[in-house]
Structures are given as C-alpha cells and as structure tokens.
Design an enzyme around this catalytic site. Sequence first.
Site, mmCIF file in Angstrom:
data_model
loop_
_atom_site.group_PDB
_atom_site.id
_atom_site.type_symbol
_atom_site.label_atom_id
_atom_site.label_comp_id
_atom_site.label_asym_id
_atom_site.label_seq_id
_atom_site.Cartn_x
_atom_site.Cartn_y
_atom_site.Cartn_z
ATOM 1 N N LEU A 18 -22.173 17.856 16.423
ATOM 2 C CA LEU A 18 -23.026 16.575 16.706
ATOM 3 C C LEU A 18 -22.460 15.913 15.209
ATOM 4 O O LEU A 18 -22.774 14.239 15.261
ATOM 5 C CB LEU A 18 -24.749 16.768 16.675
ATOM 6 N N ARG A 47 -16.867 30.909 15.922
ATOM 7 C CA ARG A 47 -16.545 31.884 17.029
ATOM 8 C C ARG A 47 -15.579 32.069 17.395
ATOM 9 O O ARG A 47 -15.448 32.882 18.957
ATOM 10 C CB ARG A 47 -16.863 29.836 17.836
#
Lengths: 267, 598
Positions: B406, B300
């Site tokens: 997560l 990212r």
Amino acid sequence: MSESNGHLQKKMLSNPPETIKVRIKRRENLKSDQYTDTFEVPYRRNLNVISVLMHIRKNPNTTDGRDVTPPVWDMNCLEQVCGICTMVINGHVMQSCSALVDDLLLESGDNTISLEPMSKFPNVRDLKVDRTPMFDHLKKVHAWVELDGSHDLGAGPAMPQETQQERYAYSRCMTCGCCLEACPQYDGDNYIGPQAIAQVRLFNMHPTGEMNREDRLEALMDDDGIANCGNSQNCVQVCPMGLPLTRAIYETNREVTVHGLFGWLRK
Amino acid sequence: MASKNGMKIAIVGGGLAGLAAAMKIAEAGHDVDLLSVVPVKRSHSVCAQGGINGAVNTKGEGDSPYKHFDDTVYGGDFLANQGPVKRMCDMAPAIIHLFDRMGVPFSRTKEGLLDFRRFGGTLHHRTAFAGASTGQQLLYALDEQVRRFESEGKVEKFEGWEMLSLVLDDHQVCRGLVAMNLQTLELKTFPADAVIMATGGPGLIWGKSTNSQVCTGSAVSACYQQGARYANGEFIQVHPTSIPGEDKLRLMSESARGEGGRVWVPKKQGDTRSPQSIPVEERWYFLEEKYPAYGNLVPRDIATREIFQVCLDGHGIGGDNQVYLDLTHIPAEELTRKLGAILEIYEMFVGDDPRYVPMKIFPGVHYSMGGMWVDSDQRTNIPGLLGAGECDYSIHGANRLGANSLLSCVYGGFVSAASAIEYAGGVERSTTEKNGIYDAELKKQQVINDRIIKNEGDENQYKIHEELGKIMTENVTVVRYNDRLKATDDKILELKERFHRLSINDSNLWATQAVPQARQLWNMLELARVITLGALNRDESRGAHYKPEFPDRNDEEWLKTTVAEFSDESPVFSYEDVDISGIEPRARDYSKGSSKKE
C-alpha cells in the site's frame, strides 16, 4: 468433538445432488426483453455462484440442448469487498461471490438456483447492471473531507476508539446496491437511499469532516432526501457488510431536523 | 476545463497508485483522464487487508525510517535499487498522517492516537491499520478526494474502458493511448502529454491467485510489446497463507500472524484428530522452532517455502496440502476487534469460525515484485510513459514485506505525478497532432478486434486460460527447476498457436466479455513468457525465486536486475547492476535475533 457444537462449524448438505439447475434471467441489451435460460452444472462441494457461472461461461449449453451466448455478469475481488457482483439469488439480493451453493440448496430444499439482475438499476445485459447513480449520490452529499492539500501538514486529529469503530462500520460500505434493491421507497431518482445517508453520517462524525456537515445535511433536504425513508428497515437486513443503516438514518434525520429548524440562525 | 497551460495527463488504473497520482495532478491544477476497467472504487487495492508501513515510532521501540529502509532492502534480498526505497521509507510517516487527515478510520490507541501492529520481516510495530480492511479504507479515502476533484471538473473518469495500446510517435515517444469501451466495444484515442500506468499485478496468469479478476497484467503487457522494458518478472510472491477455493485463492492476511497467529501441523503424520483435541506438545510449531526471533513473522518467501516443504514431506494436515493457522488462544473479543473483517472472510467461505477452530491454509500466488522498468522518478524507458504501484518493478526487490505494498502504491503514485507534470511541461505538441499517429493506432487495434470477432476455430479461450494457469502454478511458483521452466515455455508457445484458432463464442457484441478477455489472454501469454524465461535464466536462489539446483544467492553473477525487451520471436534479456549505495548486501538469515548487522 468440541468444534461440532452448532454455530462454530458449517452445516453440511447431507444428500448432495449430482447436478444443480441454474435458471438465469437474461437480456441482450438495455432495451430488449428479458428471457430465461436454464443450465445444468455438476455439483461439487464448496461451490459459490461465481464458480457456477464460470462453468457455464466455459460450456454455454442449455438444458434444452441449445448452444447460447455465455452469460455476462460483473465480478472482481471475489472476497465480498469490491461490491461489484451483486445479484438477486433465489429471490434475495446478495453478493454472488459469497453466495455458497451448499447454503442455497440447504435453504431452498431443492437443486435449483435462480439468478436475476438487480431490478432498481439499468440492466445492461444479462446479470450486469449500471450503478452510476450510487456514485452520483456520493458527489451530491459531498462524501469527502475537505483537505487544505495533500502536502505534509502533520498528524490528523486524535479520536476516541469508540468514534473510530463507529466510523469504521460506515466506512466499509462497498456501494454494492443491496440496500437500494431491497428498499421499497427507492426507485431510481425519487429517494437518495440509505447508502448515501450512511456516508453523510461517516463524514459528519469526523472532526474535520464535521466542518462541512451543513453541506451534507442540506443535500439530504431536497425532494429526494432523507424524509422519503419509509422505515421498512429492509436495508439493514440485506447489507452484506453489516452497516448500521437504520441507525445512520435515525441519527442523520435528527441532525437534518435540527438543522432545518435552527440552521438559519447560524447564517 | 481550464487548466494551467492545457496540460493533460492520462492515468490507466484507478487503484491506490492511480488515484494517488490523479489527486496530486488535479491538485496541481492540471487535467486528468482516469481510465479504469471497473469503477475505481472496486479496484483490487480494496483487497489489501493488513496495513500500511511507516516508522512513526509511537511505541517507544526506537524505530526509524532508516530501520524501515534496512528491513525493506534486507527483506527484498538486496535486489531493489536502494535510492527509491530510501525515499519511500522517509516519506512513509507523512503518508500515513495524510490518510489520517483524509478521514481513514485507522485503529487507535487509548489516547486516541494511531495504533500500529507488527508485520512480517521486522521487529517493530510499524504497521498502521484500519481493522483488517486497510486497503479498502485507503482506497476509499483517495476515491473520495478524487471524486471531489471530479465534481470540480478537474478529473474526468472513464470507467468501463480498457486500455489496448499506447500511441507512440515516430521517435517512440508516448503521445497517449487507445482504449476500448467495454459496453459498446467502441475504440477511442486518448491524446495525452504523459501516460501513467497504474494497473496493478498479473495474478490471473496463474489462473487462480489471491488477485482480483481485473489483475491480468494485460495493459502492461501491451506496453511491453510496444517497447517498454519489463524488469524482474520472475519474482512472484506466493503468499504463505491463502484459503484454497474453486474460483480463486482467498487471502488470509499476514495480520493474523501479526496479532499472534501460530502456524502448526500435528507431529504425527496423517493425524486424523480434530485440531482442538491435539495437545500442544503434540503440535509442531515449525516456524517458531526454526526461527526463534521472528517466529511466525518471518518474511513471506521463507514462510511459504517452509509450509510448502512441510506438506511435501507428508506433514500437512491429513497428508494434504494444508497447515493450521491458529488464533484460538487469543480472546474472541480481541480477535473480532482487530481482525474481524478477515475472520469473516474465512467463516463466510469455509464455514468454520476461526475464533474457535484453527484455520486451514496453503500458499497462493499473491504479488508481482517485477513489473515495468522505471527509473528513480517512475519513468519508463519510453519518454512520456510512467509506471506506479504493483505494475512497476521498483522497491520490493526479490521479495515484498507485508504492508509495504500500500505504501509503495501511494509513493509511486505521488512520485509519478510529479514526474509526469515535470515532463509534460516541456512537451511540444503542435507537430504530433497532424501526422495521423492516433488514427493509425486506432485502426491497428480495430483490425485486431475484427480478427478476434470473425475468427471461427475450435479453441475455447477459457480452456486455454485454464491450461496456462495450471502449468504456471505447477512450475513457476515456489520451487523452480530448469527443465520444467523450459517445458512451461514450450507449453506457452503451444497455447499461443492455439489462440489463433479460438472462437469467441458470443454472437452478441453488446457488453460482451469475450472480446476483451480474448485480448487479455494474448497479453497474459506474452507476459507469462517473460516471467518463465526470466526464471529459467536466473540460476540462483534469491527471495521468492528458489531453485533447488542453485540453492544459494549468488551476488557475484546475479546481483542484477533482469530486463526483458520484446521481440517477435522471444523476449530479449539483459542485466543491469543494482544500486547498493546505501546498505551493503549481507547474508539474509532470519533464524538469528536481529535483522541488523551487529
């Protein structure tokens, strides 16, 4: 241009107003009377109702020139997935984060937007309501899989893609309350409502969850149970997540009926 | 409630990490008080879209937890302590199987087994997913399990309560906390043998981000101001693909690129043609060109900087700050099946259907790699206080890989639960209850509330917050310059001054949002200083932290964890060595074929 053919691209407001009027139904606390304040907000493209409320919160002055308390409402994810910001907007129950001002003005044809709290839940203040009953429903219908434990017991059961996709649709319920607000039968504690019934369907379809299906079906046989559905089908039309609620009610009702007739044979 | 030896653990935050911890503690037979500002089912975890990583290796690619470990450490530019990362990656396959057993509708293969997709920063199909709303599905699974324990009386939920401070005894040991009821403004002490913070990230500091409105970082900032260390605050992930909006930046999940989405701009600057009418040879697929192996799935931080630079150089669509994210070459039916939920979000808020019209996106503040300092058992420096999930700094180093968040939430929740139980088992309680520490802390917090309520000044808290968000977005995101960071800190100090002159503007204190929001604002200002000054100090570029004046990673001086401690004037910084015992740091280069050292 190829993308301008109808449904693919957004309809634009041709003559946007300079300001929009926002009528908010307000209440100071659970016991006080409801009243209305009207605010004026400068129009910009691509506003949603939350942006409008944020503007009012920063400048809480009514159109009749009064400085008032900033309106109180619930919001969190602003992506229509947390379910908290449900309101009645221009008479329709929906999420205020995904309610776009351009769409509302296009639909109503004037420059006024009305905001009200949902009517089926205790109204805490202004646009904020208390949806605790919905979470209690989930307890009542045992909306969970009974695990032996969360330690490592290997892989879960294999499942066809079709079952997974059907379950996924029910599992997207965000407990927002739209279905209960729109349901003519639901009025507090007389009927458990489509939200909980869809969760019964979700867990009864799972290979492990199915082992406790009778607990869930029996929860739906009480006085406030599934038999109270009046088949108005409002729920499925207002569900922002597109849950097949009427199908859940139909299929679960069939399960409940069979269980009611023959369940005693298995005891 | 009868629990083993009367142990009570308080958990602050009911997202994935908090619920994971609550489930484990209740399962072990101990009592839990679970506090959350919103009903736990509405926590920010629901926004996670793409999936959860675990090297289950079902695709015959030879994936393994070790490769997952390597990708994570390498993706994080070697700033993460490697011990916990290794443990997390080893645990990941079992975590995914557990969620499957709980009934999460994970997408499946034709054989009915778990399906996996590719995500950024890896060459393997390692990401289990439930449509494009995996966070929502995982959170609901834990919410259901915790509700089951709640109905058995093992967990007591306090939803609509906001934590204000810790209760510390004379030895700086955490004995519980003080929280405020958001309807009545009543303050209450929650005595506990251990407290687990699981409050998520601080995105609201930037005003608009991809975070939910509860993600203020306020509770963690309160801990910091009471002596908890805050680590690597300057490492803030700016997600490459978000949808700009008036009220927030909505995330466009990395799974859009994982499923084949291509990022491009018109080759001709300021091209006004519609995207579909621009022929392929007149499109510049700049990520694919620069990074042939990873293409659109570079990590990212890299994708963000490239998109940012392309727009800065005037190549953005129509000269604006936006680029295309294009899925239109994939069959609409397949897109609906795999990405339906996120495509709906785009269509809902922008109006165009991304199955037929390329999306317009731009980077937005998304995730904090930094957070509370914790050891390898999720314990902070304050005895009895633990941290888990996005609010702790471990695992992700200088940059987080997609679908690792997560996983780290669940891992952190599980480990913190075990640590808290172990710690609480040895706590001596009898003496502390008598010495009035609870009343004293409660009074202290009441005084702060009273001051905010009575204050009559000319400042508006929402305007102060807006100014904070604006300057943080301008100067403490993708590209950082020391003079601007210094100016940002000066501005924050000015805002802190002005805070003392604010008027809450709400005469009705029942369910008022003005008082809690004012308290959050103060805590955001304190944390903003930690982030800004941490960035100012770190004269190198690493992961998400990029300074053109210092464009290279500098391991000799800066392969170190930033540790900030509160003092009345300014945060006090110190630097700690990083555990690199597993994988030797190597240059991070995604333009080559493989992430592995050959």
